[in-house]
Design an enzyme around this catalytic site. Structure first.
Site, PDB file in Angstrom:
ATOM      1  N   ALA A   1      -3.549   1.323  14.507  1.00 54.42           N
ATOM      2  CA  ALA A   1      -2.548   2.339  14.832  1.00 54.42           C
ATOM      3  C   ALA A   1      -1.221   2.098  14.108  1.00 54.42           C
ATOM      4  CB  ALA A   1      -2.309   2.391  16.341  1.00 54.42           C
TER       5      ALA A   1
ATOM      6  N   ASP B   1     -11.263   4.847  15.494  1.00 53.12           N
ATOM      7  CA  ASP B   1     -10.362   5.510  14.550  1.00 53.12           C
ATOM      8  C   ASP B   1     -10.543   7.015  14.592  1.00 53.12           C
ATOM      9  OD1 ASP B   1      -8.915   3.400  12.661  1.00 53.12           O
ATOM     10  OD2 ASP B   1     -10.884   2.632  13.196  1.00 53.12           O
TER      11      ASP B   1
ATOM     12  N   GLN C   1      -9.331  -9.068  10.803  1.00 54.46           N
ATOM     13  CA  GLN C   1      -8.396  -8.571  11.816  1.00 54.46           C
ATOM     14  C   GLN C   1      -8.718  -9.103  13.201  1.00 54.46           C
ATOM     15  OE1 GLN C   1      -9.906  -6.675   9.345  1.00 54.46           O
ATOM     16  NE2 GLN C   1      -8.953  -4.650   9.278  1.00 54.46           N
TER      17      GLN C   1
ATOM     18  N   ASN D   1     -15.389   3.808  13.655  1.00 55.50           N
ATOM     19  CA  ASN D   1     -14.544   2.628  13.827  1.00 55.50           C
ATOM     20  C   ASN D   1     -14.866   1.643  12.710  1.00 55.50           C
ATOM     21  OD1 ASN D   1     -12.479   1.346  15.505  1.00 55.50           O
ATOM     22  ND2 ASN D   1     -14.042  -0.164  16.012  1.00 55.50           N
TER      23      ASN D   1
ATOM     24  N   ARG E   1      -4.607   7.610   4.072  1.00 54.38           N
ATOM     25  CA  ARG E   1      -6.000   7.161   4.185  1.00 54.38           C
ATOM     26  C   ARG E   1      -6.822   8.322   4.740  1.00 54.38           C
ATOM     27  NH1 ARG E   1      -6.834   1.332   6.826  1.00 54.38           N
ATOM     28  NH2 ARG E   1      -8.913   1.717   5.985  1.00 54.38           N
TER      29      ARG E   1
END
Length: 351
Positions: free
Chosen positions: A60, A241, A200, A251, A100
């Site tokens: 986010a 996402d 991540q 995602n 993106r």
């Protein structure tokens, strides 16, 4: 200034996501966190776009970065004639809004609103940068507040003491999970898949939960079946996402394979997020393909011989049959009747 980031980990404090001030946007470089706490400094909105594309910030984070980038764009053109300023902001909104592809529909809501606010400020002889900056803060406040409802519903579903498996870095939902768990005195053990190629899960998700005192265990991406079969995991969750209205979710790549494995051993998979009303079915989801060289490198180090090729789809799409439920700000829905989300009223402005 009213802020909704109280009780959030370091990564979710507003200044540590993206921040505009005096003609500059600072973005925490998540590619090297937690080894270093460094900020990428942008003095041109095109540098903000590059930072998003290079995954200086992701999840986010770009929602905030594109808003702050619009404040920077307003600063860049402040000495131009009114007509030129308006054209500059409109072009910036288009470019930042398409930084993106998979989440461009969400970015554009932010940048188009920022452009409209900036134009109104320009026409009124006011500071467009400040107007856009303040709107971006309010956007973050809305997102944190709405996602707190999601976090509350999710934590209510997690058994006390459960082993919870995550995928990638769900950003806001992680902070709201933490706040909800602390408020209700619920404890659970966190297992984070590392998330190649930028790690991540290892560097961001693990840092947040460990910082807030949760028992946190890292597993490599190819260990998930082992810990599922061993019985460590009671609950698998990820953000999304994109959530199409036919119950499919996009995602971080690898989400679907963990869902398949979880389904095989009877571990429920609960997705968190807000449905994309403008994506009627999963065919409306665009999968971004990134530079394959990013797979061939780990933290800047080449891991293959020069002859080796790679492929890097950034996301995968998980079908509804693998999803136990979709947890939203309006409650918990089956992926097969996501249209019921709308029966609870109009969707709140989220971005």
């Amino acid at each position: 200034m009213n802020r909704k980031d109280s009780g959030m980990p370091f990564l979710l404090k507003f200044e540590n996501v993206a921040w505009y001030e005096s003609g500059e946007v600072r973005i925490l470089d998540r590619r090297i966190f937690p080894e270093e706490k460094c900020f990428v400094q942008c003095t041109d909105y095109h540098q903000v776009i590059k930072a998003i594309q290079d995954m200086v910030t992701q999840s986010a984070g770009p929602y905030t970065a594109v808003g702050m980038g619009m404040a920077l764009a307003a600063y860049q053109c402040k000495d131009e004639l009114e007509k030129s300023q308006i054209a500059f902001l409109q072009e910036a909104a288009k470019e930042l809004g398409n930084a993106r592809p998979t989440t461009a529909n969400r970015y554009r809501k932010i940048t188009n609103r920022a452009a409209n606010l900036g134009i109104k400020a320009i026409q009124a002889g006011q500071d467009a940068s400040q107007a856009i900056f303040e709107d971006t803060i309010e956007s973050m406040n809305r997102r944190y507040s709405i996602m707190q409802k999601v976090g509350d519903y999710l934590v209510d579903l997690i058994p006390n003491g459960a082993g919870v498996l995550t995928q990638c870095y769900g950003e806001t939902i992680i902070g709201t999970m933490i706040r909800a768990a602390k408020r209700t005195n619920k404890d659970f053990r966190i297992f984070n898949a590392e998330t190649r190629p930028f790690f991540q899960g290892a560097r961001l998700t693990s840092s947040c939960f460990a910082e807030e005192g949760f028992e946190t265990t890292l597993v490599t991406d190819n260990m998930t079946n082992f810990i599922l079969e061993r019985g460590d995991i009671d609950f698998y969750t990820s953000a999304a996402d994109s959530i199409s209205m036919d119950g499919y979710i996009a995602n971080k790549i690898g989400t679907k394979q963990i869902a398949i494995l979880s389904n095989r051993v009877g571990v429920p998979y609960f997705v968190t997020g807000i449905p994309d009303l403008d994506k009627v079915d999963h065919k409306d989801i665009t999968i971004e393909y990134r530079d394959p060289s990013q797979v061939l490198n780990i933290m800047g180090h080449q891991i293959t011989t020069p002859e080796v090729k790679a492929v890097y789809p950034a996301f995968d799409i998980t079908p509804p049959e693998l999803i136990g439920a979709i947890v939203t700000d309006r409650g918990v829905f089956s992926p097969y009747n996501l249209g019921h989300y709308l029966k609870h009223g109009e969707k709140e402005e989220f971005y």
